[in-house]
Design an enzyme around this catalytic site. Structure first.
Site, PDB file in Angstrom:
ATOM      1  CE1 TYR A 210      -3.244  -3.060   0.846  1.00 39.92           C
ATOM      2  CE2 TYR A 210      -4.274  -1.220  -0.315  1.00 39.92           C
ATOM      3  CZ  TYR A 210      -4.282  -2.548   0.069  1.00 39.92           C
ATOM      4  OH  TYR A 210      -5.311  -3.355  -0.337  1.00 39.92           O
TER       5      TYR A 210
ATOM      6  NE  ARG B 193      -2.851  -0.151  -4.950  1.00 41.90           N
ATOM      7  CZ  ARG B 193      -4.023  -0.631  -4.528  1.00 41.90           C
ATOM      8  NH1 ARG B 193      -4.059  -1.583  -3.615  1.00 41.90           N
ATOM      9  NH2 ARG B 193      -5.142  -0.153  -5.016  1.00 41.90           N
TER      10      ARG B 193
ATOM     11  CG  HIS C 115     -13.923  -0.521  -3.285  1.00 44.97           C
ATOM     12  ND1 HIS C 115     -13.673  -0.945  -4.567  1.00 44.97           N
ATOM     13  CD2 HIS C 115     -15.138  -1.022  -2.954  1.00 44.97           C
ATOM     14  CE1 HIS C 115     -14.694  -1.691  -4.989  1.00 44.97           C
ATOM     15  NE2 HIS C 115     -15.595  -1.745  -4.029  1.00 44.97           N
TER      16      HIS C 115
ATOM     17  CB  CYS D  26      -4.404   2.662  16.837  1.00 47.35           C
ATOM     18  SG  CYS D  26      -5.828   3.682  17.288  1.00 47.35           S
TER      19      CYS D  26
HETATM   20  C1  BV8 Z   1     -18.524  -7.349   0.524  1.00 48.90           C
HETATM   21  C2  BV8 Z   1      -9.812  -1.688  -2.209  1.00 48.90           C
HETATM   22  C3  BV8 Z   1     -20.099  -8.114   2.088  1.00 48.90           C
HETATM   23  C4  BV8 Z   1      -8.530  -2.336  -1.838  1.00 48.90           C
HETATM   24  C5  BV8 Z   1     -11.137  -3.290  -3.493  1.00 48.90           C
HETATM   25  C6  BV8 Z   1     -16.174 -14.401  -0.675  1.00 48.90           C
HETATM   26  C7  BV8 Z   1     -15.953 -13.850   0.583  1.00 48.90           C
HETATM   27  C8  BV8 Z   1     -16.234 -12.520   0.848  1.00 48.90           C
HETATM   28  C9  BV8 Z   1     -16.736 -11.720  -0.139  1.00 48.90           C
HETATM   29  C10 BV8 Z   1     -16.930 -12.258  -1.386  1.00 48.90           C
HETATM   30  C11 BV8 Z   1     -16.675 -13.576  -1.671  1.00 48.90           C
HETATM   31  N1  BV8 Z   1     -16.965 -13.802  -2.972  1.00 48.90           N
HETATM   32  C12 BV8 Z   1     -17.403 -12.656  -3.547  1.00 48.90           C
HETATM   33  C13 BV8 Z   1     -17.402 -11.735  -2.581  1.00 48.90           C
HETATM   34  C14 BV8 Z   1     -17.755 -10.377  -2.728  1.00 48.90           C
HETATM   35  C15 BV8 Z   1     -16.466  -9.614  -3.026  1.00 48.90           C
HETATM   36  C16 BV8 Z   1     -16.250  -9.638  -4.527  1.00 48.90           C
HETATM   37  O1  BV8 Z   1     -16.961  -8.974  -5.239  1.00 48.90           O
HETATM   38  N2  BV8 Z   1     -15.276 -10.449  -4.978  1.00 48.90           N
HETATM   39  C17 BV8 Z   1     -15.054 -10.550  -6.406  1.00 48.90           C
HETATM   40  C18 BV8 Z   1     -13.549 -10.632  -6.672  1.00 48.90           C
HETATM   41  C19 BV8 Z   1     -15.796 -11.774  -6.906  1.00 48.90           C
HETATM   42  N3  BV8 Z   1     -16.710  -8.279  -2.562  1.00 48.90           N
HETATM   43  C20 BV8 Z   1     -16.299  -7.934  -1.346  1.00 48.90           C
HETATM   44  O2  BV8 Z   1     -15.651  -8.640  -0.610  1.00 48.90           O
HETATM   45  C21 BV8 Z   1     -16.764  -6.568  -0.921  1.00 48.90           C
HETATM   46  N4  BV8 Z   1     -17.399  -6.653   0.368  1.00 48.90           N
HETATM   47  O3  BV8 Z   1     -19.062  -7.986  -0.344  1.00 48.90           O
HETATM   48  O4  BV8 Z   1     -18.996  -7.301   1.823  1.00 48.90           O
HETATM   49  C22 BV8 Z   1     -19.566  -9.476   2.468  1.00 48.90           C
HETATM   50  C23 BV8 Z   1     -18.693  -9.563   3.525  1.00 48.90           C
HETATM   51  C24 BV8 Z   1     -18.267 -10.844   3.912  1.00 48.90           C
HETATM   52  C25 BV8 Z   1     -18.693 -11.978   3.210  1.00 48.90           C
HETATM   53  C26 BV8 Z   1     -19.534 -11.841   2.095  1.00 48.90           C
HETATM   54  C27 BV8 Z   1     -19.964 -10.592   1.723  1.00 48.90           C
HETATM   55  C28 BV8 Z   1     -15.565  -5.641  -0.807  1.00 48.90           C
HETATM   56  C29 BV8 Z   1     -14.986  -5.423  -2.182  1.00 48.90           C
HETATM   57  C30 BV8 Z   1     -13.931  -4.322  -2.104  1.00 48.90           C
HETATM   58  C31 BV8 Z   1     -12.567  -4.900  -2.342  1.00 48.90           C
HETATM   59  N5  BV8 Z   1     -11.587  -3.817  -2.399  1.00 48.90           N
HETATM   60  N6  BV8 Z   1     -10.299  -2.265  -3.457  1.00 48.90           N
HETATM   61  C32 BV8 Z   1      -7.434  -1.986  -2.795  1.00 48.90           C
HETATM   62  O5  BV8 Z   1      -7.643  -1.227  -3.758  1.00 48.90           O
HETATM   63  O6  BV8 Z   1      -6.312  -2.478  -2.557  1.00 48.90           O
HETATM   64  S1  BV8 Z   1     -11.688  -3.865  -4.967  1.00 48.90           S
HETATM   65  C33 BV8 Z   1     -10.569  -3.601  -6.200  1.00 48.90           C
HETATM   66  O7  BV8 Z   1     -11.200  -4.092  -7.386  1.00 48.90           O
HETATM   67  C34 BV8 Z   1     -10.278  -2.145  -6.503  1.00 48.90           C
HETATM   68  O8  BV8 Z   1     -11.013  -1.219  -5.745  1.00 48.90           O
HETATM   69  C35 BV8 Z   1     -10.729  -2.011  -7.941  1.00 48.90           C
HETATM   70  O9  BV8 Z   1     -11.134  -0.764  -8.256  1.00 48.90           O
HETATM   71  C36 BV8 Z   1     -11.858  -2.975  -7.931  1.00 48.90           C
HETATM   72  C37 BV8 Z   1     -12.482  -3.372  -9.201  1.00 48.90           C
HETATM   73  O10 BV8 Z   1     -11.479  -3.550 -10.152  1.00 48.90           O
HETATM   74  P1  BV8 Z   1     -11.507  -2.530 -11.390  1.00 48.90           P
HETATM   75  O11 BV8 Z   1     -11.485  -1.144 -10.864  1.00 48.90           O
HETATM   76  O12 BV8 Z   1     -12.627  -2.898 -12.289  1.00 48.90           O
HETATM   77  O13 BV8 Z   1     -10.092  -2.771 -12.036  1.00 48.90           O
HETATM   78  P2  BV8 Z   1      -9.689  -3.991 -12.971  1.00 48.90           P
HETATM   79  O14 BV8 Z   1      -8.205  -3.980 -13.043  1.00 48.90           O
HETATM   80  O15 BV8 Z   1     -10.421  -5.224 -12.557  1.00 48.90           O
HETATM   81  O16 BV8 Z   1     -10.288  -3.592 -14.397  1.00 48.90           O
HETATM   82  C38 BV8 Z   1      -9.788  -2.462 -15.067  1.00 48.90           C
HETATM   83  C39 BV8 Z   1     -10.732  -2.225 -16.233  1.00 48.90           C
HETATM   84  O17 BV8 Z   1     -10.335  -1.022 -16.889  1.00 48.90           O
HETATM   85  C40 BV8 Z   1     -10.703  -3.320 -17.272  1.00 48.90           C
HETATM   86  O18 BV8 Z   1     -12.018  -3.582 -17.697  1.00 48.90           O
HETATM   87  C41 BV8 Z   1      -9.891  -2.703 -18.424  1.00 48.90           C
HETATM   88  O19 BV8 Z   1     -10.337  -3.175 -19.690  1.00 48.90           O
HETATM   89  C42 BV8 Z   1     -10.231  -1.254 -18.276  1.00 48.90           C
HETATM   90  N7  BV8 Z   1      -9.200  -0.312 -18.722  1.00 48.90           N
HETATM   91  C43 BV8 Z   1      -7.854  -0.431 -18.609  1.00 48.90           C
HETATM   92  N8  BV8 Z   1      -7.255   0.695 -19.085  1.00 48.90           N
HETATM   93  C44 BV8 Z   1      -8.263   1.536 -19.493  1.00 48.90           C
HETATM   94  C45 BV8 Z   1      -9.498   0.900 -19.256  1.00 48.90           C
HETATM   95  N9  BV8 Z   1     -10.685   1.469 -19.552  1.00 48.90           N
HETATM   96  C46 BV8 Z   1     -10.660   2.708 -20.088  1.00 48.90           C
HETATM   97  N10 BV8 Z   1      -9.510   3.386 -20.339  1.00 48.90           N
HETATM   98  C47 BV8 Z   1      -8.307   2.834 -20.053  1.00 48.90           C
HETATM   99  N11 BV8 Z   1      -7.163   3.504 -20.327  1.00 48.90           N
END
Ligand code: BV8
Length: 286
Positions: A67, A70, A121, A183
């Site tokens: 972090y 970043r 997030h 903390c």
């Molecule tokens: C939640 C902060 C309730 C940290 C992030 C099992 C257990 C627990 C939870 C889950 C589980 N299974 C599923 C879940 C839910 C889970 C989830 O969704 N998992 C996914 C992977 C399946 N979600 C959670 O856990 C959330 N909380 O649900 O709480 C709960 C609680 C307990 C149990 C159940 C439920 C919390 C999610 C938050 C995670 N934290 N970030 C950090 O940043 O270090 S998420 C992380 O992914 C980032 O924030 C990021 O922004 C986000 C999404 O990714 P993208 O932004 O889309 O980035 P990515 O690289 O993927 O894509 C880039 C895109 O840009 C591409 O499409 C590319 O084509 C495009 N691109 C590239 N260049 C360009 C462009 N487009 C335009 N122009 C360009 N130049």
């Protein structure tokens, strides 16, 4: 035609309520690696494997180096024209709300009005206590490095050189907890990044406010900008906000018109170049 800019401009001119859902692709052309793309690796770790409470509990020093790196990267780049276009849309269109998954501070640094921006997030520049029972939080902490032990993440990189920290072959010294910031309130927890990790709940009050905004009236346009739409609940907002007359507008390198429903648009390209052109009828020329 769902990739026709003039047709989108006609919809934009009539729009009163616009929602944006932004992801890492928006910050890509500022120079920040996306979360899952080629840039999504850090050393030989998947970014997602370090963005969990378990990773922090197991090795807080390693997660802090991730972090801190970043934070350092984000402080070293500038908002791009995509951030500026969204900030200008907010300034000209009170009915616009921007939800960002990004934890960098590029929206704010582009002048995006705070009241029209929601960090779903959290932020790299918020710090909070790792002790769930402690409510200590600090906003907008830009210390770089945060503490001496994390200095390797902020080391200057010679041109053409690679930061040793990023070299998987370079073994990292374990950072003892005693060398990490604690903390100041409860004194038992560690300071941790103020981001939402996988498996953690998003801020309930913020989500309730977003739901209230969405249900406050029909949403004319949902801009889905630079996100792979795989992370929930963030990825669910485009469909949650959709009503009969809503146009969902995807702006992504790999946007694909074949996935468009009636009235939707898909514009393939860099968000930093597309957004100023798409929003020009409302924001003028950047
Ligand atoms: C939640 C902060 C309730 C940290 C992030 C099992 C257990 C627990 C939870 C889950 C589980 N299974 C599923 C879940 C839910 C889970 C989830 O969704 N998992 C996914 C992977 C399946 N979600 C959670 O856990 C959330 N909380 O649900 O709480 C709960 C609680 C307990 C149990 C159940 C439920 C919390 C999610 C938050 C995670 N934290 N970030 C950090 O940043 O270090 S998420 C992380 O992914 C980032 O924030 C990021 O922004 C986000 C999404 O990714 P993208 O932004 O889309 O980035 P990515 O690289 O993927 O894509 C880039 C895109 O840009 C591409 O499409 C590319 O084509 C495009 N691109 C590239 N260049 C360009 C462009 N487009 C335009 N122009 C360009 N130049």
């Amino acid at each position: 035609m769902s990739s026709d800019i003039a047709a989108f401009h006609a919809v934009l001119r009539r729009a009163k309520r616009i929602l944006a859902v932004c992801g890492a692709g928006l910050s890509a052309s500022s120079g920040l690696p996306t979360f899952r793309g080629a840039g999504g690796l850090w050393r030989n770790y998947e970014s997602t494997s370090l963005a969990t409470p378990q990773a922090f509990a197991r090795d807080p020093g390693l997660v802090w180096l991730f972090y801190s790196y970043r934070r350092h990267m984000a402080l070293g780049v500038s908002p791009n024209d995509g951030h500026l276009a969204l900030a200008k849309l907010a300034a000209s269109q009170p009915g616009f709300l921007c939800l960002t998954q990004n934890v960098d501070n590029l929206h704010e640094r582009a002048g995006h009005p705070e009241g029209q921006l929601r960090h779903l997030h959290g932020s790299l520049f918020d710090l909070k206590c790792s002790n769930a029972r402690c409510d200590w939080i600090e906003h907008n902490n830009q210390a770089d490095p945060l503490c001496p032990a994390l200095a390797p993440a902020s080391a200057p990189v010679q041109a053409g050189q690679k930061l040793r920290l990023l070299d998987p072959a370079h073994k990292l010294d374990h950072i003892p907890e005693s060398e990490l910031p604690h903390c100041p309130k409860c004194r038992t927890g560690l300071k941790r990044p103020g981001v939402v990790w996988f498996g953690e709940q998003l801020d309930h009050r913020m989500l309730a406010g977003v739901d209230a905004w969405i249900h406050d009236g029909p949403v004319d346009i949902v801009l889905v900008v630079g996100t792979s739409s795989v992370v929930y609940p963030a990825a669910g907002y485009a469909e949650l906000a959709r009503s009969a007359g809503t146009s969902v507008v995807t702006v992504n390198l790999d946007a694909d018109t074949s996935e468009c429903r009636q009235g939707d648009f898909a514009f393939a390209g860099d968000a930093a170049s597309l957004l100023p052109e798409l929003l020009e009828p409302v924001i003028g020329k950047l």
